[in-house]
Design an enzyme around this catalytic site. Structure first.
Site, PDB file in Angstrom:
ATOM      1  N   HIS A 175       2.927   6.845 -10.952  1.00 43.49           N
ATOM      2  CA  HIS A 175       1.840   6.663  -9.973  1.00 43.49           C
ATOM      3  C   HIS A 175       2.419   6.103  -8.665  1.00 43.49           C
ATOM      4  O   HIS A 175       1.949   5.085  -8.143  1.00 43.49           O
ATOM      5  CB  HIS A 175       0.746   5.751 -10.528  1.00 43.49           C
ATOM      6  N   ARG A 227      -5.875  12.176 -10.351  1.00 36.90           N
ATOM      7  CA  ARG A 227      -6.028  11.167 -11.403  1.00 36.90           C
ATOM      8  C   ARG A 227      -5.714  11.852 -12.723  1.00 36.90           C
ATOM      9  O   ARG A 227      -6.023  13.041 -12.908  1.00 36.90           O
ATOM     10  CB  ARG A 227      -7.462  10.620 -11.441  1.00 36.90           C
ATOM     11  N   GLU A 271      -2.188   4.813 -18.159  1.00 30.71           N
ATOM     12  CA  GLU A 271      -1.020   4.350 -17.394  1.00 30.71           C
ATOM     13  C   GLU A 271      -0.745   2.901 -17.742  1.00 30.71           C
ATOM     14  O   GLU A 271      -1.694   2.126 -17.881  1.00 30.71           O
ATOM     15  CB  GLU A 271      -1.280   4.509 -15.889  1.00 30.71           C
TER      16      GLU A 271
HETATM   17  P1  NDP Z   1     -10.811  12.852   0.244  1.00 36.93           P
HETATM   18  O1  NDP Z   1     -12.161  12.325   0.007  1.00 36.93           O
HETATM   19  O2  NDP Z   1     -10.248  12.857   1.630  1.00 36.93           O
HETATM   20  O3  NDP Z   1     -10.774  14.390  -0.257  1.00 36.93           O
HETATM   21  C1  NDP Z   1     -11.277  14.786  -1.484  1.00 36.93           C
HETATM   22  C2  NDP Z   1     -11.267  16.319  -1.539  1.00 36.93           C
HETATM   23  O4  NDP Z   1     -11.610  16.742  -2.866  1.00 36.93           O
HETATM   24  C3  NDP Z   1     -12.270  16.982  -0.589  1.00 36.93           C
HETATM   25  O5  NDP Z   1     -11.678  18.106   0.028  1.00 36.93           O
HETATM   26  C4  NDP Z   1     -13.390  17.432  -1.521  1.00 36.93           C
HETATM   27  O6  NDP Z   1     -14.095  18.586  -1.087  1.00 36.93           O
HETATM   28  C5  NDP Z   1     -12.585  17.766  -2.762  1.00 36.93           C
HETATM   29  N1  NDP Z   1     -13.387  17.842  -3.976  1.00 36.93           N
HETATM   30  C6  NDP Z   1     -14.329  16.984  -4.445  1.00 36.93           C
HETATM   31  N2  NDP Z   1     -14.860  17.442  -5.589  1.00 36.93           N
HETATM   32  C7  NDP Z   1     -14.241  18.620  -5.849  1.00 36.93           C
HETATM   33  C8  NDP Z   1     -14.365  19.577  -6.894  1.00 36.93           C
HETATM   34  N3  NDP Z   1     -15.251  19.436  -7.888  1.00 36.93           N
HETATM   35  N4  NDP Z   1     -13.566  20.685  -6.851  1.00 36.93           N
HETATM   36  C9  NDP Z   1     -12.690  20.850  -5.826  1.00 36.93           C
HETATM   37  N5  NDP Z   1     -12.531  19.983  -4.809  1.00 36.93           N
HETATM   38  C10 NDP Z   1     -13.300  18.874  -4.831  1.00 36.93           C
HETATM   39  O7  NDP Z   1      -9.858  12.086  -0.734  1.00 36.93           O
HETATM   40  P2  NDP Z   1      -8.258  11.856  -0.606  1.00 36.93           P
HETATM   41  O8  NDP Z   1      -7.617  13.138  -0.278  1.00 36.93           O
HETATM   42  O9  NDP Z   1      -7.975  10.677   0.239  1.00 36.93           O
HETATM   43  O10 NDP Z   1      -7.916  11.419  -2.121  1.00 36.93           O
HETATM   44  C11 NDP Z   1      -8.205  12.279  -3.187  1.00 36.93           C
HETATM   45  C12 NDP Z   1      -7.900  11.589  -4.501  1.00 36.93           C
HETATM   46  O11 NDP Z   1      -6.504  11.531  -4.699  1.00 36.93           O
HETATM   47  C13 NDP Z   1      -8.370  10.132  -4.598  1.00 36.93           C
HETATM   48  O12 NDP Z   1      -9.721  10.062  -4.991  1.00 36.93           O
HETATM   49  C14 NDP Z   1      -7.427   9.546  -5.624  1.00 36.93           C
HETATM   50  O13 NDP Z   1      -7.968   9.692  -6.914  1.00 36.93           O
HETATM   51  C15 NDP Z   1      -6.181  10.406  -5.513  1.00 36.93           C
HETATM   52  N6  NDP Z   1      -5.068   9.686  -4.866  1.00 36.93           N
HETATM   53  C16 NDP Z   1      -3.909   9.531  -5.567  1.00 36.93           C
HETATM   54  C17 NDP Z   1      -2.821   8.929  -4.986  1.00 36.93           C
HETATM   55  C18 NDP Z   1      -1.559   8.742  -5.754  1.00 36.93           C
HETATM   56  O14 NDP Z   1      -0.877   7.776  -5.499  1.00 36.93           O
HETATM   57  N7  NDP Z   1      -1.212   9.623  -6.666  1.00 36.93           N
HETATM   58  C19 NDP Z   1      -2.868   8.407  -3.601  1.00 36.93           C
HETATM   59  C20 NDP Z   1      -4.139   8.611  -2.959  1.00 36.93           C
HETATM   60  C21 NDP Z   1      -5.193   9.251  -3.579  1.00 36.93           C
HETATM   61  P3  NDP Z   1     -14.900  18.613   0.325  1.00 36.93           P
HETATM   62  O15 NDP Z   1     -13.835  18.565   1.391  1.00 36.93           O
HETATM   63  O16 NDP Z   1     -15.618  19.911   0.326  1.00 36.93           O
HETATM   64  O17 NDP Z   1     -15.788  17.399   0.305  1.00 36.93           O
HETATM   65  C1  7N6 Z   2      -1.132   3.037  -4.477  1.00 37.65           C
HETATM   66  C2  7N6 Z   2      -1.717   4.317  -5.010  1.00 37.65           C
HETATM   67  C3  7N6 Z   2      -5.067   5.768  -4.434  1.00 37.65           C
HETATM   68  O1  7N6 Z   2      -6.083   6.168  -4.998  1.00 37.65           O
HETATM   69  O2  7N6 Z   2      -3.931   6.073  -6.497  1.00 37.65           O
HETATM   70  C4  7N6 Z   2      -3.774   5.668  -5.192  1.00 37.65           C
HETATM   71  O3  7N6 Z   2      -5.033   5.452  -3.244  1.00 37.65           O
HETATM   72  C5  7N6 Z   2      -3.190   4.300  -5.091  1.00 37.65           C
HETATM   73  C6  7N6 Z   2       0.309   3.228  -4.037  1.00 37.65           C
END
Ligand code: NDP
Ligand code: 7N6
Length: 307
Positions: A273, A225, A254
């Site tokens: 994004h 984010r 955004e």
């Molecule tokens: P998950 O919940 O699968 O994974 C989150 C990871 O972040 C976990 O490994 C967690 O650690 C880690 N984490 C949490 N807090 C911290 C911290 N303070 N320092 C380091 N690591 C931390 O989420 P996703 O992988 O599915 O998604 C992650 C984020 O990516 C979403 O919340 C969203 O904001 C963003 N996103 C963006 C997209 C885009 O289009 N650009 C698409 C999808 C997601 P632990 O494993 O130890 O719990």
């Molecule tokens: C939609 C992206 C998420 O958090 O930011 C992403 O899953 C949404 C294509």
């Protein structure tokens, strides 16, 4: 919980045509229809955006996003409305995006395309291109996104380190650190990829100290984010030569303002994004929703429930 009528909120059209999801859900028991903000007769809703009306109209909200920073989870808990997200479906799409952008920066692919627009035959300086092979990548956040990136980066021969809350190794990483060791984890990295959620702990996580801790020839990849990075500090670090460049899919505001300096650096790649965008997105959502409709109607715990 009994779901008789499932609504697909028209805000999903930001990512795919709502009709695609409706048709993909034809086999589920509840009636499925596309709805706007009028939620009469709907028991559950699949959505991209939050609407306060969800809190007093439906029993279950499914977000088509993984990130839930824009949803008021406390209000969902207070209202007794279940909230599920779509974490788990973005490993391939965002993993390929991150490795693609790192390849572009290393192999200078973006400069060739820029030159092509000018019909120019321009070779890079001899020492500009490098290979990802053997370069170090640190991935901050090793969930679905982070592991998707690590797997693909390992595939091109990068040496992958991770940072997560619980510093336990995940596949395709050589070492994993906890948040308190972030600076050690990023100090040697040629690329740092942010793939953590936006939380109180991660808001502004990357600022002047982190950019100073990184190598001067390092690149930042942000697919998490925008608010995880202090954008002004990023611009300062780029101007001061404390960072080589970045690939940014997410921003504090955004769409990115047309006046933002981030548009202007040759080695900053800006995308709207769109790292997770893919034509099968609605199919992945349909799989999750189908599974959770079964769970709801069997009074079983939801998959991916966050509130
Ligand atoms: P998950 O919940 O699968 O994974 C989150 C990871 O972040 C976990 O490994 C967690 O650690 C880690 N984490 C949490 N807090 C911290 C911290 N303070 N320092 C380091 N690591 C931390 O989420 P996703 O992988 O599915 O998604 C992650 C984020 O990516 C979403 O919340 C969203 O904001 C963003 N996103 C963006 C997209 C885009 O289009 N650009 C698409 C999808 C997601 P632990 O494993 O130890 O719990
Ligand atoms: C939609 C992206 C998420 O958090 O930011 C992403 O899953 C949404 C294509």
């Amino acid at each position: 919980m009994n779901i008789d009528h499932l609504g697909i909120h028209d805000s999903v059209s930001i990512v795919f045509p709502p009709e695609r999801l409706r048709d993909a859900l034809e086999s589920v028991d509840p009636d499925v229809s596309i709805v706007g903000d009028d939620l009469d007769s709907v028991d559950a809703v699949v959505t991209f955006l939050h609407r306060d009306a969800f809190l007093d109209s439906v029993e279950w909200v499914h977000s088509i996003q993984a990130g839930y920073d824009r949803f008021p989870l406390d209000d969902f808990a207070d209202a007794g409305v279940a909230f599920t997200n779509s974490s788990g479906i973005h490993g391939a799409s965002v993993g390929e995006y991150a490795v693609g952008q790192m390849l572009a920066l290393a192999r200078r692919l973006h400069t060739f395309r820029d030159a092509q627009h000018e019909r120019e035959w321009t070779r890079p300086d001899w020492d500009e291109p490098f290979t990802l092979f053997d370069e170090r990548l640190t991935v901050v956040g090793l969930g679905a996104l982070g592991q998707g990136i690590a797997r693909r980066a390992d595939g091109v021969g990068m040496r992958v380190t991770g940072v997560r809350r619980t510093p336990v190794k995940t596949p395709h990483t050589r070492a994993v650190y906890g948040p308190q060791d972030l600076h050690d984890a990023i100090a040697d990295a040629r690329f740092v990829a942010l793939a953590c959620p936006l939380t109180d702990d991660t808001e502004g996580l990357f600022g002047p100290d982190e950019f100073a801790a990184m190598r001067d020839d390092a690149y930042l990849v942000n697919v998490a984010r925008g608010e995880v990075v202090q954008e002004d500090a990023l611009v300062d670090a780029l101007d001061a030569g404390e960072l080589a460049g970045a690939a940014l899919d997410v921003f504090e505001d955004e769409p990115l303002d047309s006046d933002s300096p981030l548009w202007d650096y040759e080695d900053v790649l800006v995308t709207p994004h769109a790292a997770a965008a893919e034509r099968d997105y609605y199919e992945h959502i349909a799989d999750l929703v189908r599974q959770n409709v079964l769970h709801a109607n069997a009074d079983e715990e939801f998959v991916n429930r966050v509130a």
